[in-house]
Enzyme design. Structure first.
Site, short mmCIF file in Angstrom:
data_model
loop_
_atom_site.label_atom_id
_atom_site.label_comp_id
_atom_site.label_asym_id
_atom_site.label_seq_id
_atom_site.Cartn_x
_atom_site.Cartn_y
_atom_site.Cartn_z
N THR A 92 6.02 -26.01 83.18
CA THR A 92 6.87 -25.92 81.99
C THR A 92 7.26 -24.49 81.65
O THR A 92 8.32 -24.25 81.06
CB THR A 92 6.14 -26.56 80.79
OG1 THR A 92 5.82 -27.91 81.11
CG2 THR A 92 6.99 -26.54 79.53
N SER B 95 2.84 -29.72 87.78
CA SER B 95 1.44 -29.74 88.21
C SER B 95 0.85 -31.14 88.25
O SER B 95 -0.22 -31.35 88.83
CB SER B 95 0.58 -28.85 87.30
OG SER B 95 0.38 -29.44 86.03
N SER B 96 1.54 -32.13 87.68
CA SER B 96 1.06 -33.51 87.81
C SER B 96 1.11 -33.99 89.25
O SER B 96 0.47 -34.98 89.61
CB SER B 96 1.88 -34.45 86.91
OG SER B 96 3.23 -34.48 87.33
N THR C 18 0.44 -27.29 82.71
CA THR C 18 -0.80 -27.56 81.96
C THR C 18 -1.43 -28.91 82.30
O THR C 18 -2.60 -29.13 82.00
CB THR C 18 -0.55 -27.50 80.45
OG1 THR C 18 0.47 -28.44 80.09
CG2 THR C 18 -0.12 -26.10 80.03
N ASP C 19 -0.68 -29.82 82.93
CA ASP C 19 -1.23 -31.16 83.20
C ASP C 19 -2.52 -31.11 84.00
O ASP C 19 -3.47 -31.85 83.69
CB ASP C 19 -0.21 -32.02 83.94
CG ASP C 19 0.85 -32.61 83.03
OD1 ASP C 19 0.85 -32.26 81.83
OD2 ASP C 19 1.66 -33.42 83.50
#
Length: 343
Positions: A21, A67-68, A100-101
């Protein structure tokens, strides 16, 4: 994307980027989407306008994705890249920008390997780069200044978001949108009172996460053992079970774990808690209680929640190369107490 003139009087921080993000933008439909190298360059240009002259930065692009989508292969890539950056004695510290995931898993993978005294700061953003209140620039500045500061040495990997600075172990994303995105589950003790187990033990060698299967299985009240058995049949070398309370399991799952300890002693089982804070311990009696499960070789995950516990168990499985898989699992169980309060 390297900065210009260098100086031996300046701290040199290398920023390793992976997307997320912090460099994303909002489409006309209101959907946040990853952006191009141009967004990363704009981020770095903005950073250089506010950095003090005592700090210079250069950058490496490692990945460019949400990052997911990250998993063991990406953990390997990031660990290798950060280690490579730190082969340069002129580098003062490293900043990793990350979505951040799954930031907590990558931070754990890094911290398990990080024996260098120089700081590694992991940061990201909750709001895209084109948002009027974008938090990425402030987070990146904080992370770079932290990585450049000698006071940050010997603290391991640090997570830096929303003006919070957290050691990697025990970190978990606790809010989907707030700027203070992460909290840390760890013993509430003064630094001078920390026992030796909290001195951030690291791995004995370089783990390879890709190719080592460890699964997380949620075990809510009333659940059966279908998912657990499916993971074992798929080739899992380890299982992290998300139980309730201090690490307790429903009856049908506990029964399957007891059977597994006899039928497949080569599979390592660890129990974490679904409770946000506190320690998972072998406390309660009964077939699903942690104390009973411990007699069958089941490990308690301490202050780690399932995501980071999976990273640790995967690493230990990767590093255990025994001719006899059952003896290999026994060796992992013997090593586990080294990490016991954070695992």
């Amino acid at each position: 994307m390297n900065s210009v003139d260098t100086s031996t009087d300046t701290a040199h921080v290398v920023i390793c980027t992976t997307g997320g993000t912090i460099t994303a933008s909002t489409t006309p439909a209101g959907v946040v989407a990853g952006d191009s190298d141009a967004a990363t360059q704009a981020m770095l240009d903005g950073l250089r306008t506010v950095l003090p002259g005592s700090v210079r930065v250069s950058a490496r692009t490692l990945l460019d994705a949400d990052s997911s989508t990250f998993g063991p292969a990406e953990w390997d890539r990031v660990v290798d890249a950060v280690a490579d950056v730190l082969t340069d004695p002129g580098v003062s510290g490293v900043v990793l920008t990350h979505g951040t995931d799954t930031l907590e898993e990558t931070a754990m993978a890094l911290d398990l390997h990080h024996t260098d005294p120089r700081p590694v700061a992991v940061t990201g953003a909750q709001l895209p780069a084109d948002h009027p209140e974008a938090d990425g620039p402030a987070n990146l500045l904080d992370a770079v200044l932290l990585a450049a500061d000698p006071v940050s040495r010997d603290l391991g990997v640090l997570v830096v978001l929303g003006r919070a600075i957290l050691q990697a172990r025990g970190v978990r994303k606790w809010h989907t949108t707030e700027s203070v995105a992460f909290a840390r589950n760890a013993p509430d003790l003064p630094v001078e009172d920390l026992p030796p187990e909290l001195e951030r033990p690291t791995l004995s060698g370089r783990a390879r996460f890709a190719g080592t299967r460890v699964d997380v299985v949620s075990c809510p009240p009333g659940s059966d053992a279908v998912a657990l058995r499916a993971c074992v049949e798929a080739g899992a070398r380890g299982l992290v079970l998300e139980g309730s309370g201090s690490g307790n399991l429903p009856p049908l799952v506990a029964e399957a774990v007891a059977e597994l300890s006899v039928e497949r002693p080569d599979v390592v089982v660890a129990i974490a808690s679904r409770v946000p804070r506190g320690e998972a311990t072998a406390t309660y009696s009964g077939p699903g209680g942690g104390a009973e499960l411990a007699t069958r070789g089941v490990l308690s995950c301490g202050y780690l929640r399932p995501g980071q516990a999976r990273v640790l168990l995967t690493a230990l499985c990767s590093l255990t190369d025994a001719a006899d898989p059952t003896e290999g699992a026994a060796e992992i169980r013997r090593q586990w107490p080294r990490f016991h309060l954070y695992s």
